[in-house]
Structures are given as structure tokens and as C-alpha cells.
Design a protein around this motif. Structure first.
Motif, PDB file in Angstrom:
ATOM      1  N   HIS A  17       0.917  -0.969   0.131  1.00  0.00           N
ATOM      2  CA  HIS A  17       0.140  -0.023  -0.057  1.00  0.00           C
ATOM      3  C   HIS A  17       0.680   1.203   0.120  1.00  0.00           C
ATOM      4  O   HIS A  17       0.505   2.238  -0.627  1.00  0.00           O
ATOM      5  N   LEU A  18       2.058   1.385   0.636  1.00  0.00           N
ATOM      6  CA  LEU A  18       2.745   2.238   0.947  1.00  0.00           C
ATOM      7  C   LEU A  18       4.419   1.967   0.671  1.00  0.00           C
ATOM      8  O   LEU A  18       4.582   1.029   1.193  1.00  0.00           O
ATOM      9  N   TYR A  19       5.094   2.796   0.120  1.00  0.00           N
ATOM     10  CA  TYR A  19       6.399   2.496  -0.302  1.00  0.00           C
ATOM     11  C   TYR A  19       7.462   3.595   0.261  1.00  0.00           C
ATOM     12  O   TYR A  19       7.218   4.658  -0.092  1.00  0.00           O
ATOM     13  N   VAL A  20       8.277   3.308   1.180  1.00  0.00           N
ATOM     14  CA  VAL A  20       9.174   4.177   1.713  1.00  0.00           C
ATOM     15  C   VAL A  20      10.611   4.090   1.020  1.00  0.00           C
ATOM     16  O   VAL A  20      11.061   2.963   1.091  1.00  0.00           O
ATOM     17  N   ASP A  21      11.024   5.102   0.304  1.00  0.00           N
ATOM     18  CA  ASP A  21      12.182   5.046  -0.417  1.00  0.00           C
ATOM     19  C   ASP A  21      13.509   5.287   0.490  1.00  0.00           C
ATOM     20  O   ASP A  21      13.312   5.741   1.627  1.00  0.00           O
ATOM     21  N   VAL A  22      14.540   5.305  -0.166  1.00  0.00           N
ATOM     22  CA  VAL A  22      15.906   5.636   0.765  1.00  0.00           C
ATOM     23  C   VAL A  22      16.072   7.097   1.319  1.00  0.00           C
ATOM     24  O   VAL A  22      16.718   7.316   2.297  1.00  0.00           O
ATOM     25  N   ASN A  23      15.078   7.813   0.613  1.00  0.00           N
ATOM     26  CA  ASN A  23      15.230   9.323   1.157  1.00  0.00           C
ATOM     27  C   ASN A  23      14.024   9.714   1.996  1.00  0.00           C
ATOM     28  O   ASN A  23      13.977  10.953   2.399  1.00  0.00           O
ATOM     29  N   LEU A  61      -2.461  -3.565   6.375  1.00  0.00           N
ATOM     30  CA  LEU A  61      -1.886  -2.177   5.812  1.00  0.00           C
ATOM     31  C   LEU A  61      -0.303  -2.673   5.519  1.00  0.00           C
ATOM     32  O   LEU A  61       0.541  -2.810   6.553  1.00  0.00           O
ATOM     33  N   LEU A  62      -0.087  -2.643   4.119  1.00  0.00           N
ATOM     34  CA  LEU A  62       1.361  -3.135   3.844  1.00  0.00           C
ATOM     35  C   LEU A  62       2.337  -2.050   3.604  1.00  0.00           C
ATOM     36  O   LEU A  62       1.988  -1.241   2.552  1.00  0.00           O
ATOM     37  N   VAL A  63       3.307  -1.814   4.265  1.00  0.00           N
ATOM     38  CA  VAL A  63       4.333  -0.748   4.197  1.00  0.00           C
ATOM     39  C   VAL A  63       5.696  -1.248   3.951  1.00  0.00           C
ATOM     40  O   VAL A  63       6.047  -2.336   4.641  1.00  0.00           O
ATOM     41  N   VAL A  64       6.091  -0.934   2.770  1.00  0.00           N
ATOM     42  CA  VAL A  64       7.346  -1.592   2.377  1.00  0.00           C
ATOM     43  C   VAL A  64       8.454  -0.812   2.403  1.00  0.00           C
ATOM     44  O   VAL A  64       8.437   0.436   1.839  1.00  0.00           O
ATOM     45  N   VAL A  65       9.765  -0.997   2.721  1.00  0.00           N
ATOM     46  CA  VAL A  65      10.768   0.005   3.048  1.00  0.00           C
ATOM     47  C   VAL A  65      11.857  -0.512   1.945  1.00  0.00           C
ATOM     48  O   VAL A  65      12.220  -1.684   2.072  1.00  0.00           O
ATOM     49  N   GLU A  66      12.511   0.322   1.314  1.00  0.00           N
ATOM     50  CA  GLU A  66      13.338   0.105   0.239  1.00  0.00           C
ATOM     51  C   GLU A  66      14.673  -0.421   0.731  1.00  0.00           C
ATOM     52  O   GLU A  66      15.215   0.434   1.704  1.00  0.00           O
ATOM     53  N   GLY A  67      15.123  -1.702   0.244  1.00  0.00           N
ATOM     54  CA  GLY A  67      16.366  -2.204   0.764  1.00  0.00           C
ATOM     55  C   GLY A  67      16.345  -3.588   1.120  1.00  0.00           C
ATOM     56  O   GLY A  67      15.229  -4.153   1.286  1.00  0.00           O
ATOM     57  N   ALA A 113      11.069   9.618   1.409  1.00  0.00           N
ATOM     58  CA  ALA A 113       9.619  10.004   0.838  1.00  0.00           C
ATOM     59  C   ALA A 113       8.844   8.549   0.830  1.00  0.00           C
ATOM     60  O   ALA A 113       9.174   7.300   0.807  1.00  0.00           O
ATOM     61  N   VAL A 114       7.649   9.088   0.783  1.00  0.00           N
ATOM     62  CA  VAL A 114       6.394   7.961   0.725  1.00  0.00           C
ATOM     63  C   VAL A 114       5.692   7.862  -0.833  1.00  0.00           C
ATOM     64  O   VAL A 114       5.218   8.910  -1.009  1.00  0.00           O
ATOM     65  N   GLY A 115       5.907   6.994  -1.404  1.00  0.00           N
ATOM     66  CA  GLY A 115       4.952   6.592  -2.338  1.00  0.00           C
ATOM     67  C   GLY A 115       3.545   5.786  -2.297  1.00  0.00           C
ATOM     68  O   GLY A 115       3.659   4.854  -1.534  1.00  0.00           O
ATOM     69  N   GLU A 116       2.657   6.448  -2.781  1.00  0.00           N
ATOM     70  CA  GLU A 116       1.236   5.703  -2.722  1.00  0.00           C
ATOM     71  C   GLU A 116       1.205   4.569  -3.814  1.00  0.00           C
ATOM     72  O   GLU A 116       1.492   4.646  -4.962  1.00  0.00           O
ATOM     73  N   ALA A 117       0.897   3.474  -3.222  1.00  0.00           N
ATOM     74  CA  ALA A 117       1.024   1.939  -4.001  1.00  0.00           C
ATOM     75  C   ALA A 117      -0.320   1.699  -4.328  1.00  0.00           C
ATOM     76  O   ALA A 117      -1.068   2.359  -4.891  1.00  0.00           O
ATOM     77  N   ARG A 118      -0.596   0.571  -3.866  1.00  0.00           N
ATOM     78  CA  ARG A 118      -2.044  -0.211  -3.815  1.00  0.00           C
ATOM     79  C   ARG A 118      -2.956   0.613  -3.029  1.00  0.00           C
ATOM     80  O   ARG A 118      -2.638   1.112  -2.106  1.00  0.00           O
TER      81      ARG A 118
END
Length: 205
Positions: free
Chosen positions: A105-111, A136-142, A113-118
Motif C-alpha cells: 500500500h505504501l513504499y518508503v524510499d531511501v530518502n 496495511l502493507l508498508v514496504v521499505v526500500e532495501g 519519501a513515501v509513495g502511494e502504491a495499491r
């Protein structure tokens, strides 16, 4: 009549002492966090039907691939959606069937920032055996078995996790990680070790 009035007064007093339920007035993304909507990263529509669900848990994942500091969040989300919406090979050699959309549902990138996904109103997907309905699925980049979570990611999660929990009425003991529900190392030892502190933040919020 007097007894009825006394009963009504007692009931009103009881209700006024209850902790108010979380409401949609709580912002999805707290102030100070950069947010990229689906429209802003040019998301495609879902390619398959999705399951409506009610959020009861908050579950943390990692992408499981190295952090990318030189690519934009929009580019990462477009590539993730393309991978998700096609039959795609997984790292262990299996083929993943096409999913309707980005599985999280949400993507947290290296900087940070949060991206809206599903769309949060619909259950995500997984290449493991657990059913993500209600999560509620939060994915963190890495890949946090091999690399460290960035300070920017930590700062975002410290704000985002309690805000999401408050907005959707998710208690601290319903914050978990992918590995709590399936045979996987996700979200990696480095991120998993932060979950007790995130639960404290939820309780304090």
C-alpha cells in the motif's frame, strides 16, 4: 422518571470517559514527509480484480533488493508496478503470476519519501503463503539483512507508523512484519529490530 434521568446521566458520564476512536481526520501522511501520489508517478490501473478488506493490522516489509540512491521514487514505483502486473521471475527461480497492482500500500524510499502504491481499500499480494487481507502493507526500500536502514527512512517510519495506526485504529500489538506470518527473513534483521520501538511510539500517540 427520576430513575430514568439518573440512568441517562450515568450513561452520558460513562461515554464521556471513553477514549475517542481514531477518525479519518488523522492525516494519512504526517506533515514533513514527502508524499508521491499514484497520479504523480503515473500509475497504471489495476489489471485484475482486487479483494476489498478492512484494515486490522499494520505489517512491515522490505523490498529485499539493494537500495538505489540514484533513481527517482517515481521510476522505482513504475518499475515495481510493471514487475507486479506481469508473470515475473523471483530471486529463488519461481515464476510469480501477474498481480492486479503493486502488492504493497505504501513504499518508503531511501530518502524517506513515501509513495502511494495499491489502494488501501484492497488487500495486497504476497509470493509467500500468508493471506495479506486486513494488513496495511508498508514496504521499505532495501535489503536489511545486508544493508542498514537510512536515517531518512527511520525518521519517516517514526512518524508514519504511529500515524497510520491512529488513523485506522490499529493497536500496537497488531504491528508486525512479514516474517511473523510466513517463512521469510523479510523485512530483514536490521528493520525487524526496530519494531518494538515503533510499538512504543504507537502506544504513546
Amino acid at each position: 422518571m427520576k430513575k430514568i434521568l439518573l440512568l441517562m446521566c450515568a450513561l452520558a458520564s460513562f461515554i464521556s470517559c471513553q477514549k475517542p476512536a481514531a477518525t479519518s481526520d488523522t492525516p494519512l501522511i504526517p506533515e514533513g514527509i514527502t508524499f508521491l501520489s499514484r497520479e504523480e508517478w503515473d500509475a497504471k490501473d489495476p489489471v485484475l480484480p482486487m479483494r476489498p478488506h478492512k484494515l486490522t493490522r499494520l505489517t512491515i516489509h522490505h523490498t529485499g533488493v539493494p537500495q538505489l540512491f540514484d533513481r527517482s521514487l517515481a521510476d522505482k514505483l513504475r518499475n515495481l508496478q510493471k514487475f507486479s502486473q506481469e508473470d515475473s521471475p523471483l530471486a529463488d527461480g519461481r515464476m510469480k503470476p501477474a498481480w492486479a497492482d503493486v502488492p504493497y500500500h505504501l513504499y518508503v524510499d531511501v530518502n524517506g519519501a513515501v509513495g502511494e502504491a495499491r489502494d488501501l481499500n484492497y488487500a495486497g499480494d504476497s509470493n509467500t503463503s500468508y493471506d495479506p487481507a486486513g494488513h496495511l502493507l508498508v514496504v521499505v526500500e532495501g535489503n536489511f539483512e545486508k544493508e542498514a536502514i537510512t536515517e531518512a527512512q527511520l525518521r519517516t517510519l517514526e512518524k508514519l507508523v504511529p500515524a497510520l495506526a491512529k488513523r485506522y485504529g490499529i493497536p500496537a500489538d497488531s504491528l508486525g512484519a512479514h516474517k511473523d506470518f510466513a517463512q521469510t527473513t523479510c523485512p530483514g534483521a536490521g528493520l525487524y529490530s526496530e519494531l518494538p520501538r515503533f510499538r512504543q511510539l504507537i502506544n504513546a500517540n
